[in-house]
Motif scaffolding. Structure first.
Motif, PDB file in Angstrom:
ATOM      1  N   SER A 168      52.465  13.479 -69.478  1.00 47.78           N
ATOM      2  CA  SER A 168      51.368  14.424 -69.621  1.00 47.78           C
ATOM      3  C   SER A 168      51.511  15.447 -68.517  1.00 47.78           C
ATOM      4  O   SER A 168      52.276  15.269 -67.582  1.00 47.78           O
ATOM      5  N   ASN A 199      51.196   6.369 -64.669  1.00 45.54           N
ATOM      6  CA  ASN A 199      52.219   6.798 -65.633  1.00 45.54           C
ATOM      7  C   ASN A 199      52.984   8.013 -65.114  1.00 45.54           C
ATOM      8  O   ASN A 199      54.203   8.093 -65.277  1.00 45.54           O
ATOM      9  N   CYS A 221      46.451  14.888 -65.135  1.00 39.66           N
ATOM     10  CA  CYS A 221      45.548  13.743 -65.126  1.00 39.66           C
ATOM     11  C   CYS A 221      44.186  14.266 -64.688  1.00 39.66           C
ATOM     12  O   CYS A 221      44.064  14.824 -63.592  1.00 39.66           O
ATOM     13  N   LYS A 281      39.217   4.565 -64.628  1.00 33.24           N
ATOM     14  CA  LYS A 281      40.292   3.649 -65.036  1.00 33.24           C
ATOM     15  C   LYS A 281      41.355   4.409 -65.824  1.00 33.24           C
ATOM     16  O   LYS A 281      42.558   4.196 -65.625  1.00 33.24           O
ATOM     17  N   GLU A 282      40.932   5.293 -66.723  1.00 37.57           N
ATOM     18  CA  GLU A 282      41.877   6.108 -67.488  1.00 37.57           C
ATOM     19  C   GLU A 282      42.665   7.027 -66.558  1.00 37.57           C
ATOM     20  O   GLU A 282      43.875   7.202 -66.721  1.00 37.57           O
ATOM     21  N   TYR A 283      41.987   7.602 -65.581  1.00 38.60           N
ATOM     22  CA  TYR A 283      42.641   8.490 -64.622  1.00 38.60           C
ATOM     23  C   TYR A 283      43.698   7.740 -63.812  1.00 38.60           C
ATOM     24  O   TYR A 283      44.820   8.213 -63.649  1.00 38.60           O
ATOM     25  N   GLU A 336      45.286   5.042 -64.602  1.00 39.29           N
ATOM     26  CA  GLU A 336      46.415   4.731 -65.496  1.00 39.29           C
ATOM     27  C   GLU A 336      47.301   5.963 -65.695  1.00 39.29           C
ATOM     28  O   GLU A 336      48.534   5.865 -65.670  1.00 39.29           O
ATOM     29  N   CYS A 337      46.678   7.117 -65.867  1.00 36.66           N
ATOM     30  CA  CYS A 337      47.432   8.357 -66.039  1.00 36.66           C
ATOM     31  C   CYS A 337      48.274   8.648 -64.804  1.00 36.66           C
ATOM     32  O   CYS A 337      49.463   8.970 -64.913  1.00 36.66           O
ATOM     33  N   ARG A 358      40.904  13.927 -63.196  1.00 39.97           N
ATOM     34  CA  ARG A 358      40.096  13.052 -62.349  1.00 39.97           C
ATOM     35  C   ARG A 358      38.623  13.299 -62.631  1.00 39.97           C
ATOM     36  O   ARG A 358      38.150  14.438 -62.581  1.00 39.97           O
ATOM     37  N   ARG A 414      34.739   4.008 -66.535  1.00 40.15           N
ATOM     38  CA  ARG A 414      35.704   4.035 -67.649  1.00 40.15           C
ATOM     39  C   ARG A 414      36.697   5.187 -67.478  1.00 40.15           C
ATOM     40  O   ARG A 414      37.901   5.011 -67.639  1.00 40.15           O
ATOM     41  N   ARG A 415      36.184   6.360 -67.149  1.00 41.84           N
ATOM     42  CA  ARG A 415      37.049   7.533 -66.981  1.00 41.84           C
ATOM     43  C   ARG A 415      37.980   7.372 -65.781  1.00 41.84           C
ATOM     44  O   ARG A 415      39.125   7.797 -65.821  1.00 41.84           O
TER      45      ARG A 415
END
Length: 94
Positions: free
Chosen positions: A24, A68, A27, A60-62, A64-65, A29, A57-58
Motif C-alpha cells: 500500500s 506489512n 497507512c 490494530k489495522e494501522y 498491521e499496515c 493512523r 479497531r482502527r
C-alpha cells in the motif's frame, strides 16, 4: 550497450518500481479519540467508549499496515541488493 540489454534493464526497472498488490502507499493512523473529563454525563461517556472502541479497531489495522509496509521494505531492499550483486558479478565476469 545493445538494445536487448536496454530492454531487459527497463523490464527489471519496471518490475522493481511497480508495487505489488500487497503493498500500500499509505497507512492511515487513526486520530486519538477525545477522552472526556470526570464531569461528563453518562451519554458522553458512552459516546467516548464507542469512540475508543472504534479507535482500538482502527489502530490494530494501522499497526498491521505498518508491519506489512516494513516487511515489504525489507523484501524490496533484499531484491535490490540481490540485483546489485548479480549486476556486479555479471560486470566482473565479462
Amino acid at each position: 550497450m545493445s538494445l536487448p540489454a536496454v530492454a531487459i534493464g527497463c523490464l527489471i526497472l519496471i518490475a522493481t518500481v511497480v508495487p505489488s498488490p500487497a503493498q500500500s502507499f499509505f497507512c492511515d493512523r487513526p486520530r486519538k479519540p477525545y477522552i472526556p473529563s470526570y464531569s461528563t454525563d453518562r451519554s458522553g461517556m458512552e459516546r467516548a467508549q464507542d469512540d475508543v472502541e472504534h479507535y482500538t479497531r482502527r489502530m490494530k489495522e494501522y499497526v498491521e499496515c505498518v508491519q506489512n509496509e516494513q516487511a515489504d521494505a525489507v523484501d524490496e531492499h533484499r531484491r535490490v541488493i540481490r540485483e546489485w550483486n548479480d549486476a556486479v558479478s555479471s560486470y566482473n565476469n565479462r
